[in-house]
Design an enzyme around this catalytic site. Sequence first.
Site, mmCIF file in Angstrom:
data_model
loop_
_atom_site.group_PDB
_atom_site.id
_atom_site.type_symbol
_atom_site.label_atom_id
_atom_site.label_comp_id
_atom_site.label_asym_id
_atom_site.label_seq_id
_atom_site.Cartn_x
_atom_site.Cartn_y
_atom_site.Cartn_z
ATOM 1 N N HIS A 291 -17.142 50.263 -16.225
ATOM 2 C CA HIS A 291 -17.394 50.665 -14.839
ATOM 3 C C HIS A 291 -18.173 51.967 -14.797
ATOM 4 O O HIS A 291 -18.433 52.587 -15.819
ATOM 5 C CB HIS A 291 -16.095 50.748 -14.042
ATOM 6 N N HIS B 152 -17.664 55.077 -13.522
ATOM 7 C CA HIS B 152 -17.138 56.437 -13.593
ATOM 8 C C HIS B 152 -17.676 57.131 -14.839
ATOM 9 O O HIS B 152 -17.737 56.552 -15.921
ATOM 10 C CB HIS B 152 -15.607 56.436 -13.597
ATOM 11 N N ASP C 73 -16.656 59.224 -16.930
ATOM 12 C CA ASP C 73 -15.862 59.327 -18.157
ATOM 13 C C ASP C 73 -15.841 58.011 -18.935
ATOM 14 O O ASP C 73 -15.202 57.918 -19.993
ATOM 15 C CB ASP C 73 -14.433 59.816 -17.862
ATOM 16 N N HIS C 74 -16.559 57.013 -18.431
ATOM 17 C CA HIS C 74 -16.726 55.755 -19.161
ATOM 18 C C HIS C 74 -18.202 55.423 -19.409
ATOM 19 O O HIS C 74 -18.520 54.741 -20.380
ATOM 20 C CB HIS C 74 -16.065 54.601 -18.403
ATOM 21 N N HIS D 4 -10.353 48.784 -9.136
ATOM 22 C CA HIS D 4 -10.536 50.197 -9.478
ATOM 23 C C HIS D 4 -11.901 50.654 -8.975
ATOM 24 O O HIS D 4 -12.031 51.701 -8.347
ATOM 25 C CB HIS D 4 -10.426 50.370 -10.984
ATOM 26 N N ASP E 124 -10.351 50.812 -17.097
ATOM 27 C CA ASP E 124 -9.332 51.413 -16.232
ATOM 28 C C ASP E 124 -8.605 50.379 -15.392
ATOM 29 O O ASP E 124 -8.028 50.709 -14.349
ATOM 30 C CB ASP E 124 -9.966 52.463 -15.316
ATOM 31 N N HIS F 9 -7.670 54.846 -21.633
ATOM 32 C CA HIS F 9 -7.050 56.178 -21.614
ATOM 33 C C HIS F 9 -5.746 56.174 -22.395
ATOM 34 O O HIS F 9 -5.084 55.138 -22.539
ATOM 35 C CB HIS F 9 -6.745 56.625 -20.178
#
Length: 366
Positions: A153, A155, A157-158, A210, A234, A272
């Site tokens: 996705h 975001h 942090d990905h 998400h 996530d 995570h």
Amino acid sequence: RVRSVPVGSCFNAGSRSSNWLKTVANRWEKNHQIKLLQRIHISYCCSSGKYEPSPSSPCMYTLYTKTRLGYLYYKRQMRKARENYPGGHSTADPVEFNGIKIIPISVLSDNYSYLVIDRASSVAVVVDPADPQIVQAVLEEEGVMLEAILCTHKHWDHSGGNKGLKRLHSSCRVYGNAADSIPGLTHPLSHNDSVTVGRMHFKALFTPGHTVGHMIYLLDGQTVSAPSSLFSGDLVFLSGCGRMFEGSATTMLSSLDTVGSLSDDTLLWPGHEYAEDNLLFAAEVEPRNAARENKYQWVLQQRGQKLCTSPSTIGEEKQYNPFLRSHSAELHLALGVQQFQDEDWTQFRARVLEELRKRKDLYNRR
């Protein structure tokens, strides 16, 4: 509102006074952006104890996902993580099945990227390369060629390392769902599309909730006589699930049911390291769940040594992950929810999931 044009450009160049005004204005703009970044940071940390946007602050979520401030925040957190965790936040051992090697890569403060290698052809796929520098170091250490990026996705942090790795590996393909505005996307995917690299066969599964375009990737284990592996981003964590930023509880339930339909021996590789907190929350809603308690004791041992808790299996998750147990009578009792007379089973389970997610969000803010 953050302007894309530097404030200092509003002044004419040439005179000493105008140059001074430009310097002051640009410094003000930089300080203003820093303050906004600090507000995003506070919103993330106070909402969850982790670097996630808070659903109670849609403004901050929009800044993170749709403006350059989100990218700047991600870059800041990447620099801090490299300083605070020079060896990574966790230690993880690779898993290998008949020449297919899965390497969890510890990045940022609690994220995992995954490098999946076909040793027979020395080609690799990386899932969610949040820190391109760290991922590239592992690629060089393994001596393999990066053929594809599988992004779950949008975001940062990905997805934040997609373009950086693409610059280093020009032939590398970047996969993801087009609805999610994946950075560097070259090959959009739809539900049940396949990606093949060497002997590795992945199936992309569309799992919104998400984010609107969230996807998970199932590595087929049959071709190498091994369990299949799910890279869940996530959507699902060990004993947890992601926040419903861009979808309803009904949408999220459908995505979770996609995971629940997989074979019990499927290995789960989440995005995570949330295992300890998630299992503590699970104890509040199903305190007599023996499987949860056994898993919690194992996780405590792992985390006490800063060891990775992945993978679990889908079969295990069905036993103790409350977000995969919306059918559980004990969970219904703990949450104080009952099925209405005219309510169908799926609607009721979506309402259970919604209540469970609200409880988890409140738990995170303690």
